[in-house]
Enzyme design. Structure first.
Site, PDB file in Angstrom:
ATOM      1  N   LYS A  18      48.770  52.639  43.873  1.00 25.08           N
ATOM      2  CA  LYS A  18      48.556  51.589  44.870  1.00 25.08           C
ATOM      3  C   LYS A  18      48.984  50.228  44.323  1.00 25.08           C
ATOM      4  O   LYS A  18      49.745  49.500  44.955  1.00 25.08           O
ATOM      5  CB  LYS A  18      47.070  51.514  45.284  1.00 25.08           C
ATOM      6  CG  LYS A  18      46.544  52.763  45.964  1.00 25.08           C
ATOM      7  CD  LYS A  18      45.120  52.582  46.450  1.00 25.08           C
ATOM      8  CE  LYS A  18      44.101  52.408  45.339  1.00 25.08           C
ATOM      9  NZ  LYS A  18      43.950  53.577  44.445  1.00 25.08           N
ATOM     10  N   GLU A  55      38.346  45.188  41.314  1.00 19.03           N
ATOM     11  CA  GLU A  55      39.106  46.061  40.423  1.00 19.03           C
ATOM     12  C   GLU A  55      38.905  45.556  38.991  1.00 19.03           C
ATOM     13  O   GLU A  55      38.263  44.534  38.775  1.00 19.03           O
ATOM     14  CB  GLU A  55      40.583  46.062  40.797  1.00 19.03           C
ATOM     15  CG  GLU A  55      40.864  46.638  42.189  1.00 19.03           C
ATOM     16  CD  GLU A  55      40.637  48.143  42.275  1.00 19.03           C
ATOM     17  OE1 GLU A  55      41.306  48.890  41.560  1.00 19.03           O
ATOM     18  OE2 GLU A  55      39.774  48.573  43.057  1.00 19.03           O
ATOM     19  N   ARG A  56      39.485  46.277  38.041  1.00 14.15           N
ATOM     20  CA  ARG A  56      39.296  45.876  36.659  1.00 14.15           C
ATOM     21  C   ARG A  56      39.925  44.508  36.394  1.00 14.15           C
ATOM     22  O   ARG A  56      40.974  44.189  36.923  1.00 14.15           O
ATOM     23  CB  ARG A  56      39.908  46.914  35.706  1.00 14.15           C
ATOM     24  CG  ARG A  56      39.068  48.155  35.555  1.00 14.15           C
ATOM     25  CD  ARG A  56      39.852  49.236  34.857  1.00 14.15           C
ATOM     26  NE  ARG A  56      41.044  49.566  35.638  1.00 14.15           N
ATOM     27  CZ  ARG A  56      42.239  49.832  35.113  1.00 14.15           C
ATOM     28  NH1 ARG A  56      42.417  49.794  33.826  1.00 14.15           N
ATOM     29  NH2 ARG A  56      43.252  50.121  35.891  1.00 14.15           N
TER      30      ARG A  56
END
Ligand SMILES: Nc1ncnc2c1ncn2[C@@H]1O[C@H](COP(=O)(O)OP(=O)(O)O)[C@@H](O)[C@H]1O
Ligand SMILES: [Mg+2]
Length: 456
Positions: free
Chosen positions: A158, A184-185
């Site tokens: 993605k 997200e990270r």
């Protein structure tokens, strides 16, 4: 404007505080704050318990908070800075720079909330936007000024695809990108900045991050801050690409907030307000007479289950669905777009023309039949198939490979130069493969290439 002492913290429940206001209770969604030399704590009013008590959501960490701390307010909702000088910058949910560069200049502060959007301001999508990625242009074309959902489990590509979109928009459309990173990270956020800088697209982009390590309140509000920026550029007449990675994390943050506020969950543990929260996001991501917002929203698919209500809440808003497939990614068929799971409202002969429509249909039919035959092939071998079916398998496998392509943003890792393939070449290539003229070519010849000329 002076903020005056208004109330104090009466109780703290994790990220939710109960605040007491002897008089003039602040309105829902106004920001409360407590400041000392070292830190600042922000809260957003969510619930009025009675005429003096509110529940407010912490927009940040909660260390150092204690009962009795005084709270101040301007009776304003959260404000975010907007202006041309945002381009090239990386900001958090309230517009503080995360890139270590100079403070923002020449910006004006506006509310991250918007009163009900005027429905009639919204205009219909203006047709398709060629992105130069074969499988996307062919089967799930980009709606200019519309919405694309990019679904996929963890690690199927993605983020890589989003980066490629940003690159394409900057290079081929001179548009502005607003990238919103949610939940997200943190490392991904950092990589993104370095990568965008290397590709030379950072100065056409604004990055707004509220990643995994942030409080739920921040992850919940970051998309609204980013949308405020997208609206600003749209209203100044720009074509905006709005990218969010990952909207599912916004759903999750809303779920955490809802639980903290003590609301009863509804379907499969999601918040009862899920549909409303999603609508608040989606209804602002629209194109108007002034400019376009084309949005690409990555949606993490939990346990690869697409029927999950968190994923399903996004579906009704999308013009195009790009579904990424784990099995294709594992075979190295990048971009791992599932030709049968992906779809678009634009795949209509009146929009894309009869020729494109027929080719897309035929390609899909080949993939569908190939998929049906896979089990038989595994059991009995390809020799057992009818002549007709063998041809379909042959062409489907060539199409599968022809529809892969090397990305500009992955050059460093794959060692292959990126390619941009105009739609016309994609159509021509598929036509030739479908006609059987390429049956003699080895399958590998089609893998990770550009247009059909390159293969011939
Ligand atoms: N188009 C591509 N070309 C080559 N490798 C890819 C491509 N897309 C994904 N990958 C590989 O898959 C890994 C995971 O992709 P990523 O976009 O980070 O997944 P996601 O965001 O879905 O979790 C990448 O680090 C890369 O190794
Ligand atoms: Mg990712």
């Amino acid at each position: 404007m002076e903020a005056t002492y208004k109330g104090y913290i009466r109780a703290i429940h994790g990220h939710i505080i109960e605040a007491f206001f002897p008089e003039n209770i602040p309105p829902i969604r106004s920001i409360l704050f407590h400041k000392n030399e070292k830190t600042e704590h922000l809260f957003e009013v969510e619930t009025h318990l009675d005429h003096q008590r509110v529940l407010a959501l912490s927009l940040g960490h909660t260390e150092g908070l204690k009962r009795g701390l005084p709270l101040y307010t301007y009776n304003n909702p959260l404000l975010f800075p907007v202006g041309e000088s945002l381009l090239g910058r990386v900001l958090n949910f309230k517009g503080d720079p995360l890139d270590g560069k100079a403070p923002l200049k020449e910006v004006s502060y506006i509310s991250i909330y918007k009163p009900q959007q005027d429905y009639f301001e919204s205009i219909a999508i203006k047709g398709i936007m060629e992105i130069g990625i074969k499988i996307i242009d062919l089967l799930s074309p980009f709606p200019q000024g519309g919405k694309v959902g990019l679904f996929g489990g963890a690690g199927v590509g993605k983020t890589v695809l989003l980066m490629e979109f940003i690159y394409k928009i900057a290079r081929y459309y001179q548009g502005v990108s607003v990238f919103c990173g949610v939940g997200e990270r943190m490392r991904e956020g950092h990589e993104l900045i370095v990568e965008m800088d290397n590709l030379g697209v950072l100065d056409k982009s604004v990055i707004i991050l509220g990643q995994m390590q942030e409080a739920p309140g921040i992850r919940f509000r970051t998309p609204l801050s980013a949308i405020t920026v997208a609206e600003y550029f749209r209203d100044s007449g720009r074509d905006v690409l709005f990218i969010v990675d990952n909207i599912y994390r916004f759903v999750q943050a809303g779920c955490e907030v809802s639980m903290l506020l003590g609301r009863f969950p509804s379907r499969v543990g999601y918040q009862p307000t899920l549909a409303l929260e999603m609508a608040e996001i989606q209804d602002r991501l629209i194109s108007t007479e002034k400019g376009n917002i084309t949005s690409v929203q990555a949606i993490y698919v939990p346990a690869d289950d697409i029927t999950d209500p968190g994923c399903a809440s996004v579906f009704p808003y999308l013009d195009t669905v790009v579904m990424l497939s784990r099995s294709m990614a594992s075979q190295g068929l990048y971009p791992a777009v599932d030709p049968l799971g992906s779809s678009s409202k634009l795949l209509n002969p009146e929009i894309i023309g009869e020729r494109h429509y027929q080719i897309a249909l035929e390609v899909r039919e080949h993939f569908a039949r190939y998929r049906e035959l896979k089990d038989i092939i595994a059991l009995m071998g390809i020799e057992e198939l009818s002549h007709q079916d063998r041809l379909i398998v042959k062409r489907a496998r060539r199409l599968e490979r022809f529809l892969t392509q090397p990305f500009f943003t992955m050059e460093e890792f794959t060692g292959r130069s990126g390619v941009h393939v105009p739609l016309e070449e994609t159509l021509k290539g598929c036509e030739i493969i479908l006609s059987g003229k390429m049956d003699k070519f080895p399958e590998e010849a089609f893998y990770m290439r550009g247009g059909i000329e390159e293969i011939l």
